[in-house]
Design an enzyme around this catalytic site. Structure first.
Site, PDB file in Angstrom:
ATOM      1  N   ILE A   1      11.326   3.387   5.262  1.00 60.98           N
ATOM      2  CA  ILE A   1      11.589   4.624   4.868  1.00 60.98           C
ATOM      3  C   ILE A   1      10.603   5.529   4.152  1.00 60.98           C
ATOM      4  O   ILE A   1      10.613   6.669   3.924  1.00 60.98           O
ATOM      5  CB  ILE A   1      13.019   4.633   4.101  1.00 60.98           C
ATOM      6  CG1 ILE A   1      12.732   3.845   2.585  1.00 60.98           C
ATOM      7  CG2 ILE A   1      14.000   4.313   4.676  1.00 60.98           C
ATOM      8  CD1 ILE A   1      13.801   4.069   1.609  1.00 60.98           C
ATOM      9  N   GLY A   2       9.271   4.764   4.128  1.00 66.56           N
ATOM     10  CA  GLY A   2       8.176   5.401   3.362  1.00 66.56           C
ATOM     11  C   GLY A   2       7.015   4.493   3.307  1.00 66.56           C
ATOM     12  O   GLY A   2       7.231   3.133   3.326  1.00 66.56           O
TER      13      GLY A   2
ATOM     14  N   CYS B   1       0.279   4.399  -0.925  1.00 66.98           N
ATOM     15  CA  CYS B   1      -0.991   3.678  -1.439  1.00 66.98           C
ATOM     16  C   CYS B   1      -0.628   2.464  -2.027  1.00 66.98           C
ATOM     17  O   CYS B   1      -1.640   1.552  -2.163  1.00 66.98           O
ATOM     18  CB  CYS B   1      -1.805   4.653  -2.332  1.00 66.98           C
ATOM     19  SG  CYS B   1      -1.078   5.112  -3.885  1.00 66.98           S
ATOM     20  N   SER B   2       0.422   2.065  -2.400  1.00 68.24           N
ATOM     21  CA  SER B   2       0.899   0.765  -3.268  1.00 68.24           C
ATOM     22  C   SER B   2       1.613  -0.055  -2.178  1.00 68.24           C
ATOM     23  O   SER B   2       1.413  -1.318  -2.554  1.00 68.24           O
ATOM     24  CB  SER B   2       1.726   1.092  -4.199  1.00 68.24           C
ATOM     25  OG  SER B   2       2.873   1.783  -4.103  1.00 68.24           O
TER      26      SER B   2
ATOM     27  N   VAL C   1       7.960   1.090   1.783  1.00 73.20           N
ATOM     28  CA  VAL C   1       9.561   1.101   1.035  1.00 73.20           C
ATOM     29  C   VAL C   1      10.301   0.775   2.134  1.00 73.20           C
ATOM     30  O   VAL C   1      10.391   1.589   3.214  1.00 73.20           O
ATOM     31  CB  VAL C   1       9.476   2.245   0.255  1.00 73.20           C
ATOM     32  CG1 VAL C   1      10.973   2.314  -0.269  1.00 73.20           C
ATOM     33  CG2 VAL C   1       8.619   2.346  -0.688  1.00 73.20           C
TER      34      VAL C   1
ATOM     35  N   ASP D   1       1.082   9.581 -12.625  1.00 74.42           N
ATOM     36  CA  ASP D   1       1.197  10.154 -11.293  1.00 74.42           C
ATOM     37  C   ASP D   1       2.373  10.954 -10.817  1.00 74.42           C
ATOM     38  O   ASP D   1       2.937  10.751  -9.980  1.00 74.42           O
ATOM     39  CB  ASP D   1       1.104   8.814 -10.257  1.00 74.42           C
ATOM     40  CG  ASP D   1       0.682   9.334  -8.688  1.00 74.42           C
ATOM     41  OD1 ASP D   1       0.112  10.503  -8.573  1.00 74.42           O
ATOM     42  OD2 ASP D   1       1.056   8.561  -7.837  1.00 74.42           O
TER      43      ASP D   1
END
Length: 503
Positions: free
Chosen positions: A189-190, A193-194, A197, A309
């Site tokens: 779903i996404g 940068c980390s 998901v 952030d």
């Protein structure tokens, strides 16, 4: 790359761009020399435009481009024969117009017979060479693809074999295996940068979000350890406006973070992808919830936590428009020792970063306040911080300041016009929130309010307007001249909007 006054010959390296498959447009420049032989490698290319240059030589190399569907080489200085392929037999004459030395009809070409034979042999040799190169490229590609698939399969098997270290932060009714077996591409779903998901449904129909962090390569020490940052931060806090961390998993190769799944996605998605219109009441509830979450981090946690952030993508929205702060990969626990040390990384996302990062990387809660102020402007205007609808590519803050200076008190031009059409009766409240946003984005960190003050101001704005609506309704009901009551109400507010034209 058209219309850029490029000169010189075409770099041969372009022919090695194996992923170039849609369009290469070098038209209307000042390019000279022949088409590089390496262009024979562009076997996937569909559209090529070299028109209006000063290119010379033959078109032989283009004869091996089997996937071409469109070609324009007009108005150059090409010579020789057109490649003897079905594509070149079918293309219209306009595609090679303006090349007087190009031989269109082999029987009427003014070239000598020897030259004709020589060019024919050259064409055959080039074609055979191109086919050979293409075949080798395909074989190498298949070999690499097979090895990559095998390596991925081996990694997946290794992940399943390695023992998982599972740390739950809540009482859970599922196991690690229930999760890892459902991390497929169809559930993504996404990406950020980390990590990636996933939306995962457990055997008992509980829906959770799983963040699979990007792997750390052997021998590397990542500048930002997202896993430890999120676990350390989210594992120690509890608040209704902060996404709940359910647990974390680590097997030495793969690191997972498990969260509650938030059904409406991010605030950015709702604002800009137009899947669901947010009226002013919904937007107000979201920004107030996000303010509560930030105030908790800054004022109720010991030591305070700076998110670093804050952006619309990191504010998730629940089914009743509840706000949840998410993505704590950059979060810092602020203590006296860290406050005196500058960070060695730029924290935040483009468009939301506070200006003090330009001259100091020091950690401060006021940087979160600035980012939150940009989010308020985004909510009010419906525009992203660097929206392409903003003239001259300006940042949203510069655009808002310019509108305030030039239009004096005509502030409605700043607001999302769709919002005005559907929630126009709450205009005064929107303008007061715009005033709060301008306080938050003050270029001087010391003059920005705290998040506790921001929360109080937002609540007071709604409280004042609710009181006013009650008084307005009562005065309207008791008035003998309803039209006069309505007219006077537009100017009877005791509190002016918190908007001042910036210096």
């Amino acid at each position: 790359m058209s219309r850029n006054r490029l000169s010189g010959s075409i770099p041969g390296q372009i022919g090695h761009l194996q992923g170039l498959d849609i369009l290469l447009n070098l038209s209307r420049n000042y390019l000279t020399g022949p088409i590089p032989d390496s262009f024979a490698n562009l076997s996937k290319l569909a559209n090529l435009d070299l028109s209006h240059n000063k290119l010379t030589g033959t078109l032989t190399v283009l004869g091996s481009l089997d996937n071409l569907v469109s070609l324009d080489v007009s108005y150059n200085k090409f010579s020789g024969f057109l490649p003897d392929t079905k594509f070149f037999h079918d293309i219209p004459a306009i595609a090679y117009a303006g090349n007087p030395e190009l031989c269109i009809n082999r029987n009427k070409c003014p070239l000598s017979g020897n030259r004709h034979v020589k060019n024919t042999r050259h064409l055959v040799m080039c074609t055979l060479l191109s086919l050979t190169v293409t075949l080798l490229v395909v074989l190498v590609g298949l070999l690499l693809f097979t090895r990559i698939r095998r390596a991925a399969f081996a990694r997946n098997n290794e992940e399943n074999i390695l023992e998982w270290d599972f740390t739950p932060f809540q009482k859970l009714n599922f196991s690690v295996n229930d999760i890892v077996t459902r991390l497929s591409d169809s559930n993504v779903i996404g990406k950020g940068c980390s990590g990636i998901v996933y939306r995962v449904e457990t055997p008992l129909k509980q829906v959770i979000a799983v963040k699979k962090l990007w792997p750390v390569k052997n021998g590397e020490f990542p500048e930002r350890d997202w896993f430890s940052a999120e676990v350390r931060t989210l594992g120690s806090i509890r608040h209704k406006n902060i996404v709940r961390l359910l647990g974390c998993c680590n097997n030495g190769k793969t690191r997972l973070l498990l969260f509650d799944y938030i059904s409406n996605g991010s605030l950015a998605g709702l604002l800009h992808e137009k899947k669901l219109f947010l009226d002013w009441d919904a937007r107000y509830k979201i920004i107030l919830g996000a303010a509560h979450g930030l105030a908790y981090l800054h004022h109720d946690c010991t030591p305070p936590i700076v998110h670093r952030d804050i952006k619309a993508n990191n504010i998730l929205v629940g089914p009743q428009f509840e706000a949840f702060l998410a993505d704590f990969g950059l979060a810092k626990l602020v203590d006296a020792a860290e406050c005196s040390i500058a960070s060695n990384t730029i924290a935040g996302s483009y468009g939301y970063i506070a200006p003090e990062y330009g001259y100091s990387f020091r950690i401060t809660e006021k940087s979160d306040v600035f980012s939150y102020g940009v989010v308020l402007l985004e909510v009010l205007t419906g525009k992203e911080p660097t929206d392409n609808r903003i003239p001259e590519g300006a940042h949203i803050l510069a655009w808002v300041n310019k509108e305030l200076r030039e239009r004096k008190r005509e502030f409605t031009t700043i607001l999302d016009q769709q919002l005005l059409l559907r929630s126009g009766t709450q205009l005064q409240e929107m303008l007061q929130v715009l005033g709060v946003a301008l306080l938050c984005v003050n270029p001087s960190p010391g003059e920005r309010p705290t998040m506790k003050d921001v929360t109080a101001m937002l609540k007071e704005i709604r409280h004042q307007n609710e009181d006013y609506e009650k008084q307005h309704c009562n005065s309207k009901a008791g008035s003998t001249n309803p039209k006069a009551a309505v007219h006077s109400s537009s100017f009877s507010r005791s509190s002016e909007p918190l908007i001042r034209s910036p210096s």
